[in-house]
Design an enzyme around this catalytic site. Sequence first.
Site, PDB file in Angstrom:
ATOM      1  N   SER A  51       0.818  -1.221   0.000  1.00 63.99           N
ATOM      2  CA  SER A  51       0.000   0.000   0.000  1.00 63.99           C
ATOM      3  C   SER A  51       0.851   1.270   0.000  1.00 63.99           C
ATOM      4  CB  SER A  51      -0.960   0.004   1.184  1.00 63.99           C
ATOM      5  OG  SER A  51      -0.247  -0.027   2.406  1.00 63.99           O
ATOM      6  N   CYS A  81      -6.742  -6.354   0.340  1.00 60.43           N
ATOM      7  CA  CYS A  81      -5.494  -6.339   1.102  1.00 60.43           C
ATOM      8  C   CYS A  81      -4.893  -4.926   1.075  1.00 60.43           C
ATOM      9  CB  CYS A  81      -4.541  -7.426   0.599  1.00 60.43           C
ATOM     10  SG  CYS A  81      -3.257  -7.850   1.800  1.00 60.43           S
ATOM     11  N   HIS A 164      -7.433 -12.095  -0.266  1.00 56.26           N
ATOM     12  CA  HIS A 164      -7.185 -12.052  -1.710  1.00 56.26           C
ATOM     13  C   HIS A 164      -8.203 -12.922  -2.449  1.00 56.26           C
ATOM     14  CE1 HIS A 164      -3.250  -9.973  -1.851  1.00 56.26           C
ATOM     15  NE2 HIS A 164      -3.168 -10.405  -0.607  1.00 56.26           N
ATOM     16  N   GLU A 166      -8.960 -12.973  -5.477  1.00 57.86           N
ATOM     17  CA  GLU A 166      -8.465 -13.350  -6.809  1.00 57.86           C
ATOM     18  C   GLU A 166      -7.684 -14.658  -6.787  1.00 57.86           C
ATOM     19  OE1 GLU A 166      -4.995 -10.996  -5.085  1.00 57.86           O
ATOM     20  OE2 GLU A 166      -7.188 -11.003  -4.888  1.00 57.86           O
TER      21      GLU A 166
END
Length: 182
Positions: A51, A81, A164, A166
Amino acid sequence: MSPTIAVLALQGAFIEHEQRLQSLGCAAIELRQAADLERSFDGVVLPGGESTVQAKLLHDLGMFEPLRQRIAEGLPALGTCAGLILLADHFRTLPVTVRRNAYGRQLGSFHAEGCWENTNEAIPLTFIRAPRIEALGPGVEPLVTLNDAPVAVRHLNQIGAAFHPELDSDNCLYEAFLERVA
């Protein structure tokens, strides 16, 4: 007509999000420079990664404030996240308190099963150096819980997840996001 979803592609796990969105019938475009924000898109995904690095790159490329403003004005956003941290701590558009790396460092990564929206429906969760959602502001609803603690939340046009999605086969979080887009 299928929605076009922009995926922040500066750093982190953006390709996996693009592939998942495409499998759900969306067009996916990458946000790599300020000019990309001029393209037409119906929602944005802020992926996992670092981040602090993502926020710095967004500032350096002149993308931070225009993207923050669009989300604040109602652009549907999914932050996973690091993307959750961007929404909560950097853009300050998602009223939650998060603690970085609260589920452990890289070696502390793990898989679990969470509960979807107060049902008994279990969904797979993958945590990698994940932040913990420690407090919810007004109007924030838990979407996914793990041991009765929220690990994904919804607020107006935004969904933030500590895990996550994905990396697992379940589409519940993407479908909830695409409902916001529609």
